[in-house]
Design a protein around this motif. Structure first.
Motif, mmCIF file in Angstrom:
data_model
loop_
_atom_site.group_PDB
_atom_site.id
_atom_site.type_symbol
_atom_site.label_atom_id
_atom_site.label_comp_id
_atom_site.label_asym_id
_atom_site.label_seq_id
_atom_site.Cartn_x
_atom_site.Cartn_y
_atom_site.Cartn_z
ATOM 1 N N GLY A 137 -57.678 67.371 59.263
ATOM 2 C CA GLY A 137 -56.727 68.013 58.354
ATOM 3 C C GLY A 137 -57.159 68.016 56.908
ATOM 4 N N LEU A 138 -58.463 67.927 56.672
ATOM 5 C CA LEU A 138 -58.967 67.879 55.300
ATOM 6 C C LEU A 138 -59.487 69.227 54.805
ATOM 7 N N GLY A 139 -59.133 70.297 55.509
ATOM 8 C CA GLY A 139 -59.441 71.639 55.024
ATOM 9 C C GLY A 139 -60.865 72.079 55.290
ATOM 10 N N SER A 140 -61.444 72.760 54.325
ATOM 11 C CA SER A 140 -62.795 73.283 54.465
ATOM 12 C C SER A 140 -63.823 72.162 54.383
ATOM 13 N N GLY A 141 -65.044 72.477 54.796
ATOM 14 C CA GLY A 141 -66.115 71.499 54.689
ATOM 15 C C GLY A 141 -66.335 71.045 53.262
ATOM 16 N N ALA A 142 -66.246 71.983 52.322
ATOM 17 C CA ALA A 142 -66.444 71.643 50.906
ATOM 18 C C ALA A 142 -65.344 70.719 50.411
ATOM 19 N N ASN A 143 -64.096 71.022 50.793
ATOM 20 C CA ASN A 143 -62.970 70.176 50.385
ATOM 21 C C ASN A 143 -63.095 68.788 50.992
ATOM 22 N N PHE A 144 -63.490 68.746 52.260
ATOM 23 C CA PHE A 144 -63.685 67.471 52.948
ATOM 24 C C PHE A 144 -64.741 66.631 52.244
ATOM 25 N N ARG A 145 -65.873 67.237 51.904
ATOM 26 C CA ARG A 145 -66.944 66.492 51.239
ATOM 27 C C ARG A 145 -66.454 65.907 49.906
ATOM 28 N N LYS B 133 -74.720 42.714 44.446
ATOM 29 C CA LYS B 133 -73.492 42.736 43.652
ATOM 30 C C LYS B 133 -72.519 43.728 44.267
ATOM 31 N N PHE B 134 -71.246 43.467 44.103
ATOM 32 C CA PHE B 134 -70.231 44.272 44.756
ATOM 33 C C PHE B 134 -69.493 45.136 43.746
ATOM 34 N N PRO B 135 -69.166 46.379 44.117
ATOM 35 C CA PRO B 135 -68.400 47.238 43.217
ATOM 36 C C PRO B 135 -66.971 46.750 43.095
ATOM 37 N N ALA B 136 -66.406 46.886 41.909
ATOM 38 C CA ALA B 136 -65.018 46.479 41.698
ATOM 39 C C ALA B 136 -64.093 47.581 42.169
ATOM 40 N N THR B 137 -63.186 47.243 43.087
ATOM 41 C CA THR B 137 -62.205 48.198 43.581
ATOM 42 C C THR B 137 -60.849 47.544 43.567
ATOM 43 N N ALA B 138 -59.808 48.339 43.409
ATOM 44 C CA ALA B 138 -58.485 47.769 43.220
ATOM 45 C C ALA B 138 -57.854 47.314 44.527
ATOM 46 N N PHE B 139 -57.683 48.210 45.486
ATOM 47 C CA PHE B 139 -57.041 47.857 46.731
ATOM 48 C C PHE B 139 -57.749 48.540 47.882
ATOM 49 N N VAL B 140 -57.259 48.304 49.074
ATOM 50 C CA VAL B 140 -57.934 48.770 50.275
ATOM 51 C C VAL B 140 -58.152 50.270 50.300
ATOM 52 N N ASN B 141 -57.251 51.046 49.716
ATOM 53 C CA ASN B 141 -57.386 52.492 49.831
ATOM 54 C C ASN B 141 -58.505 53.055 48.968
ATOM 55 N N THR B 142 -59.167 52.253 48.165
ATOM 56 C CA THR B 142 -60.294 52.752 47.378
ATOM 57 C C THR B 142 -61.584 51.997 47.691
ATOM 58 N N VAL B 143 -61.606 51.280 48.796
ATOM 59 C CA VAL B 143 -62.752 50.422 49.078
ATOM 60 C C VAL B 143 -63.968 51.228 49.501
ATOM 61 N N LEU C 1 -64.759 59.784 63.355
ATOM 62 C CA LEU C 1 -65.473 60.896 63.976
ATOM 63 C C LEU C 1 -66.926 60.957 63.510
ATOM 64 N N LEU C 2 -67.164 60.630 62.254
ATOM 65 C CA LEU C 2 -68.541 60.585 61.758
ATOM 66 C C LEU C 2 -69.336 59.488 62.461
ATOM 67 N N GLU C 3 -68.670 58.386 62.769
ATOM 68 C CA GLU C 3 -69.339 57.256 63.407
ATOM 69 C C GLU C 3 -69.588 57.477 64.895
ATOM 70 N N THR C 4 -68.712 58.237 65.548
ATOM 71 C CA THR C 4 -68.718 58.258 67.010
ATOM 72 C C THR C 4 -69.014 59.617 67.621
ATOM 73 N N THR C 5 -69.225 60.663 66.821
ATOM 74 C CA THR C 5 -69.548 61.976 67.365
ATOM 75 C C THR C 5 -70.675 62.612 66.557
ATOM 76 N N GLN D 39 -54.990 58.194 56.223
ATOM 77 C CA GLN D 39 -55.231 58.258 57.669
ATOM 78 C C GLN D 39 -56.211 59.375 58.003
ATOM 79 N N ARG D 40 -56.150 60.470 57.261
ATOM 80 C CA ARG D 40 -57.087 61.561 57.493
ATOM 81 C C ARG D 40 -58.518 61.138 57.192
ATOM 82 N N VAL D 41 -58.695 60.408 56.122
ATOM 83 C CA VAL D 41 -60.043 59.920 55.807
ATOM 84 C C VAL D 41 -60.510 58.927 56.863
#
Length: 353
Positions: free
Chosen positions: A310-318, A3-13, A294-298, A286-288
């Protein structure tokens, strides 16, 4: 069947096909209906069936496995299989067809309903949305189709929340797109969602297409400019390029406007008109996307990826990454990391630049 989760548009997929390293091709059926639009029919066969090199197992089908006349006359489409193919696949794609206002054949309607009930992902390009609507699959959902047909879709199927001002809509199990080029955007979106940002970018490059046009972008543009393109006019393109090149720094909308020599108000208006969202919302996405790649390729640590994107600290990024993708950075890397191909490459970050 998943089953697939319901999401509104591409930016929340959220990625819908998260798997480990033992990755099997995703089975896809492309259903040809009477007077099928040849370009719409060819898009998933080309992008998913050929360019992605084994990520998808794509076959075409029709009622009875019989040849289907293409819109405009002159040739027919000869499918691989009959409707029984829909019983074996993970995804069904319905290209546009010119007889979309006519009732579907009973066996086609039953096959679509049965596939949806089993949890198969249902996808339409252009007027293929009429087939999903007729099967009741779009009831209560936002959906789109070619802008010339949105009024008819809304009139014939009042339970569908028709939106003519988007390129595509992702509801999780059910996805619809506008016409022609928007079908390319939707197929690239499927690749990104199923296999990650890096695979999506590679596929877009091979397709000679823009890596990412947001689903919320308007279908048609009122004012065209001599430079850039219809979907990315020159001033918007300059703003995007500067923002991406400097995303590792803290950036405000005023910074983008100043760097591209346009007023903040004009910048906001141009982004809203051509992209559908504000400059900073676009940059956040774009930052996400940069972090995903980078997660996929490094093998870089989370803190370094956070700084690079540009997502700040590790905690903020997570926190931001989990909110956007429903996965932690570690979970995403475990699902999509292509270590043997890219992961051992040196990380050429811009931290401290």
């Amino acid at each position: 069947m998943r089953k697939f989760p319901a999401t509104a548009f591409v930016n929340t997929v959220t990625p819908v096909h998260v798997r480990g390293h033992s990755q099997e091709p995703i089975k896809v059926a492309v259903l040809a209906l009477p007077d099928v639009l040849a370009l719409d029919f060819g898009i998933p066969l080309q992008i998913l069936g050929r360019i992605t090199a084994g990520l998808y197992d794509v076959a075409s089908c029709s009622a009875g496995g019989l040849p289907v006349a293409a819109a405009g006359g002159g040739f027919t489409v000869t499918p691989d299989r009959g409707l029984d193919l829909l019983e074996e696949v993970h995804t069904v794609i319905i290209p546009g067809y010119t007889t979309c206002r006519a009732p579907l054949a009973g066996d086609v309607l039953a096959a679509l309903k049965a596939a949806y009930k089993r949890g198969v992902r249902m996808v339409s390009i252009c007027t293929g949305a009429f087939a999903l609507a007729q099967a009741g699959i779009l009831d209560g959902l936002p959906a789109t189709t070619h802008w010339e047909s949105t009024a008819d879709l809304a009139l014939l199927y009042p339970r569908v929340a028709v939106d003519e001002n988007v390129l595509f809509v992702d509801n999780g199990q059910v996805l619809t797109s506008a016409g022609v080029a928007a079908g390319i955007d939707l197929c690239l979106h499927l690749v990104r969602s199923d296999w990650g940002a890096a695979a999506g970018n590679r596929t877009a490059k091979a397709t000679v297409a823009a890596p990412r046009r947001e689903g919320t972008q308007s279908q048609f543009i009122e004012h065209r400019v001599p430079h850039g393109s219809a979907s990315r006019p020159a001033d918007v393109a300059r703003a995007m390029e500067w923002a991406v090149q400097n995303m590792h720094h803290p950036i405000t909308a005023a910074d983008i406007a100043e760097a591209t020599a346009i007023s903040g108000r004009t910048l906001a208006r141009r982004f809203e008109g051509h992209v559908g969202i504000t400059p900073l919302k676009w940059l956040a996405m774009q930052r996400v996307e940069r972090a995903k790649e980078l997660l996929e390729t490094t093998t870089a640590p989370v803190e370094r990826i956070a700084a690079e994107s540009g997502l700040g600290s590790g905690a903020n990024f997570r926190e931001i990454f989990k909110k956007t993708t429903s996965l932690s950075p570690t979970q995403y890397r475990n699902a999509f990391f292509a270590g043997e191909e890219h992961g051992t490459l040196p990380f050429a970050g811009r931290v401290g630049a």
